[in-house]
Design a protein around this motif. Structure first.
Motif, PDB file in Angstrom:
ATOM      1  N   ASN A   1      -5.420  -1.433   2.624  1.00 33.22           N
ATOM      2  CA  ASN A   1      -6.233  -0.268   2.273  1.00 33.22           C
ATOM      3  C   ASN A   1      -5.640   1.043   2.792  1.00 33.22           C
ATOM      4  O   ASN A   1      -6.331   2.052   2.861  1.00 33.22           O
ATOM      5  CB  ASN A   1      -7.658  -0.440   2.806  1.00 33.22           C
ATOM      6  CG  ASN A   1      -8.332  -1.651   2.214  1.00 33.22           C
ATOM      7  OD1 ASN A   1      -8.319  -1.845   1.001  1.00 33.22           O
ATOM      8  ND2 ASN A   1      -8.899  -2.490   3.060  1.00 33.22           N
ATOM      9  N   VAL A   2      -4.369   1.007   3.175  1.00 36.28           N
ATOM     10  CA  VAL A   2      -3.649   2.159   3.721  1.00 36.28           C
ATOM     11  C   VAL A   2      -4.363   2.686   4.979  1.00 36.28           C
ATOM     12  O   VAL A   2      -4.469   3.877   5.209  1.00 36.28           O
ATOM     13  CB  VAL A   2      -3.446   3.275   2.670  1.00 36.28           C
ATOM     14  CG1 VAL A   2      -2.387   4.265   3.145  1.00 36.28           C
ATOM     15  CG2 VAL A   2      -3.031   2.712   1.319  1.00 36.28           C
ATOM     16  N   GLN A   3      -4.832   1.757   5.782  1.00 31.02           N
ATOM     17  CA  GLN A   3      -5.436   2.064   7.079  1.00 31.02           C
ATOM     18  C   GLN A   3      -4.623   1.355   8.151  1.00 31.02           C
ATOM     19  O   GLN A   3      -3.938   0.372   7.866  1.00 31.02           O
ATOM     20  CB  GLN A   3      -6.887   1.549   7.130  1.00 31.02           C
ATOM     21  CG  GLN A   3      -7.796   2.144   6.073  1.00 31.02           C
ATOM     22  CD  GLN A   3      -7.983   3.644   6.248  1.00 31.02           C
ATOM     23  OE1 GLN A   3      -8.250   4.120   7.334  1.00 31.02           O
ATOM     24  NE2 GLN A   3      -7.808   4.386   5.168  1.00 31.02           N
ATOM     25  N   VAL A   4      -4.697   1.851   9.375  1.00 32.23           N
ATOM     26  CA  VAL A   4      -4.030   1.180  10.494  1.00 32.23           C
ATOM     27  C   VAL A   4      -5.083   0.656  11.461  1.00 32.23           C
ATOM     28  O   VAL A   4      -6.121   1.290  11.650  1.00 32.23           O
ATOM     29  CB  VAL A   4      -3.041   2.114  11.237  1.00 32.23           C
ATOM     30  CG1 VAL A   4      -1.885   2.508  10.357  1.00 32.23           C
ATOM     31  CG2 VAL A   4      -3.738   3.317  11.795  1.00 32.23           C
TER      32      VAL A   4
ATOM     33  N   SER B   1       5.676  -5.158   5.902  1.00 34.54           N
ATOM     34  CA  SER B   1       6.055  -4.227   4.823  1.00 34.54           C
ATOM     35  C   SER B   1       7.566  -4.188   4.640  1.00 34.54           C
ATOM     36  O   SER B   1       8.056  -4.170   3.503  1.00 34.54           O
ATOM     37  CB  SER B   1       5.517  -2.825   5.121  1.00 34.54           C
ATOM     38  OG  SER B   1       4.110  -2.816   5.054  1.00 34.54           O
TER      39      SER B   1
ATOM     40  N   GLU C   1       6.419   3.423  13.929  1.00 39.87           N
ATOM     41  CA  GLU C   1       6.990   3.407  12.589  1.00 39.87           C
ATOM     42  C   GLU C   1       8.308   2.661  12.698  1.00 39.87           C
ATOM     43  O   GLU C   1       8.987   2.741  13.719  1.00 39.87           O
ATOM     44  CB  GLU C   1       7.213   4.826  12.074  1.00 39.87           C
ATOM     45  CG  GLU C   1       7.600   4.875  10.625  1.00 39.87           C
ATOM     46  CD  GLU C   1       7.510   6.270  10.030  1.00 39.87           C
ATOM     47  OE1 GLU C   1       8.406   6.623   9.244  1.00 39.87           O
ATOM     48  OE2 GLU C   1       6.554   7.009  10.359  1.00 39.87           O
TER      49      GLU C   1
ATOM     50  N   PHE D   1      -1.260   6.379  14.278  1.00 43.40           N
ATOM     51  CA  PHE D   1      -0.015   5.604  14.194  1.00 43.40           C
ATOM     52  C   PHE D   1       0.513   5.342  15.600  1.00 43.40           C
ATOM     53  O   PHE D   1       0.730   6.274  16.371  1.00 43.40           O
ATOM     54  CB  PHE D   1       1.069   6.364  13.429  1.00 43.40           C
ATOM     55  CG  PHE D   1       0.839   6.529  11.956  1.00 43.40           C
ATOM     56  CD1 PHE D   1      -0.242   5.964  11.298  1.00 43.40           C
ATOM     57  CD2 PHE D   1       1.726   7.284  11.212  1.00 43.40           C
ATOM     58  CE1 PHE D   1      -0.433   6.148   9.936  1.00 43.40           C
ATOM     59  CE2 PHE D   1       1.553   7.465   9.853  1.00 43.40           C
ATOM     60  CZ  PHE D   1       0.472   6.896   9.211  1.00 43.40           C
TER      61      PHE D   1
ATOM     62  N   GLN E   1      -0.411  -3.391  14.369  1.00 41.72           N
ATOM     63  CA  GLN E   1       0.339  -2.386  13.609  1.00 41.72           C
ATOM     64  C   GLN E   1       1.799  -2.796  13.453  1.00 41.72           C
ATOM     65  O   GLN E   1       2.388  -2.635  12.380  1.00 41.72           O
ATOM     66  CB  GLN E   1       0.244  -1.016  14.283  1.00 41.72           C
ATOM     67  CG  GLN E   1      -1.112  -0.366  14.114  1.00 41.72           C
ATOM     68  CD  GLN E   1      -1.105   1.094  14.530  1.00 41.72           C
ATOM     69  OE1 GLN E   1      -0.091   1.785  14.433  1.00 41.72           O
ATOM     70  NE2 GLN E   1      -2.262   1.577  14.996  1.00 41.72           N
TER      71      GLN E   1
ATOM     72  N   TYR F   1       0.367  -0.016   8.162  1.00 41.34           N
ATOM     73  CA  TYR F   1      -0.701   0.055   7.172  1.00 41.34           C
ATOM     74  C   TYR F   1      -1.187  -1.331   6.765  1.00 41.34           C
ATOM     75  O   TYR F   1      -0.383  -2.239   6.556  1.00 41.34           O
ATOM     76  CB  TYR F   1      -0.217   0.721   5.881  1.00 41.34           C
ATOM     77  CG  TYR F   1      -0.131   2.214   5.910  1.00 41.34           C
ATOM     78  CD1 TYR F   1      -1.154   2.986   6.448  1.00 41.34           C
ATOM     79  CD2 TYR F   1       0.961   2.865   5.365  1.00 41.34           C
ATOM     80  CE1 TYR F   1      -1.082   4.368   6.449  1.00 41.34           C
ATOM     81  CE2 TYR F   1       1.052   4.244   5.355  1.00 41.34           C
ATOM     82  CZ  TYR F   1       0.021   4.982   5.904  1.00 41.34           C
ATOM     83  OH  TYR F   1       0.097   6.350   5.899  1.00 41.34           O
ATOM     84  N   ASP F   2      -2.503  -1.452   6.575  1.00 40.48           N
ATOM     85  CA  ASP F   2      -3.044  -2.646   5.950  1.00 40.48           C
ATOM     86  C   ASP F   2      -3.125  -2.395   4.436  1.00 40.48           C
ATOM     87  O   ASP F   2      -2.670  -1.355   3.954  1.00 40.48           O
ATOM     88  CB  ASP F   2      -4.401  -3.030   6.550  1.00 40.48           C
ATOM     89  CG  ASP F   2      -5.512  -2.012   6.301  1.00 40.48           C
ATOM     90  OD1 ASP F   2      -5.373  -1.129   5.419  1.00 40.48           O
ATOM     91  OD2 ASP F   2      -6.537  -2.101   7.000  1.00 40.48           O
TER      92      ASP F   2
ATOM     93  N   PRO G   1       0.847  -1.203   0.000  1.00 44.83           N
ATOM     94  CA  PRO G   1       0.000   0.000   0.000  1.00 44.83           C
ATOM     95  C   PRO G   1       0.878   1.247   0.000  1.00 44.83           C
ATOM     96  O   PRO G   1       1.954   1.255   0.594  1.00 44.83           O
ATOM     97  CB  PRO G   1      -0.795  -0.117   1.299  1.00 44.83           C
ATOM     98  CG  PRO G   1      -0.022  -1.046   2.164  1.00 44.83           C
ATOM     99  CD  PRO G   1       0.749  -1.943   1.251  1.00 44.83           C
TER     100      PRO G   1
ATOM    101  N   SER H   1       1.054   5.392   0.705  1.00 46.93           N
ATOM    102  CA  SER H   1       0.445   6.603   1.238  1.00 46.93           C
ATOM    103  C   SER H   1       0.689   7.726   0.236  1.00 46.93           C
ATOM    104  O   SER H   1       1.367   7.543  -0.774  1.00 46.93           O
ATOM    105  CB  SER H   1       1.052   6.959   2.593  1.00 46.93           C
ATOM    106  OG  SER H   1       2.358   7.460   2.421  1.00 46.93           O
TER     107      SER H   1
END
Length: 128
Positions: free
Chosen positions: A39-42, A57, A121, A118, A50, A36-37, A12, A14
């Motif tokens: 669908n670019v959601q967390v 990723s 990271e 978030f 997360q 991110y999953d 995905p 962003s």
């Protein structure tokens, strides 16, 4: 040395202006990934989910260029909450193993992240 920009089309993306990674010589510098999953959601409020998504990723980025988590030399983790530190280490071991002789170098710094949802990271540097 040639600089090669890497973007795995299976991941995905962003809207932030960055590449998944950049290869310079025999090193791969992987950008920071939040959890991110597809669908670019967390997963809101779910630190382990997360963390696993962020590590997946990293893993998929490295595998896309023929590397792997086994070739990671350095990991940087930026959790948003100190309270997640123990859970972070447990999930970390799922990906980097339980043998201290095999762990990459690591820095962990509590940080305020660019989006409220978030919880962390992660970035890394690996051998190609």
């Amino acid at each position: 040395m040639a600089r090669v920009v890497i973007n795995n089309p299976a991941l995905p993306r962003s809207k932030s202006p960055h590449s998944n990674a950049v290869r310079v010589g025999n090193l791969i510098f992987v950008s920071g990934f939040p959890g991110y999953d597809k669908n670019v959601q967390v997963p809101k409020g779910d630190f382990p989910a997360q963390m696993r998504l962020a590590l997946e990723s990293l893993k998929l980025t490295l595998e896309y260029v023929g590397s792997s988590l086994d070739k990671v030399a350095k990991v940087n983790i930026y959790p948003d909450r100190r309270a997640d530190f123990d859970e972070m280490n447990e999930v970390y071991k799922e990906y980097f193993g339980h043998d201290p002789a095999q762990w990459p170098a690591r820095t962990t710094v509590e940080a305020r992240l660019p989006r409220r949802e978030f919880l962390l990271e992660i970035d890394c540097v690996a051998e190609a």
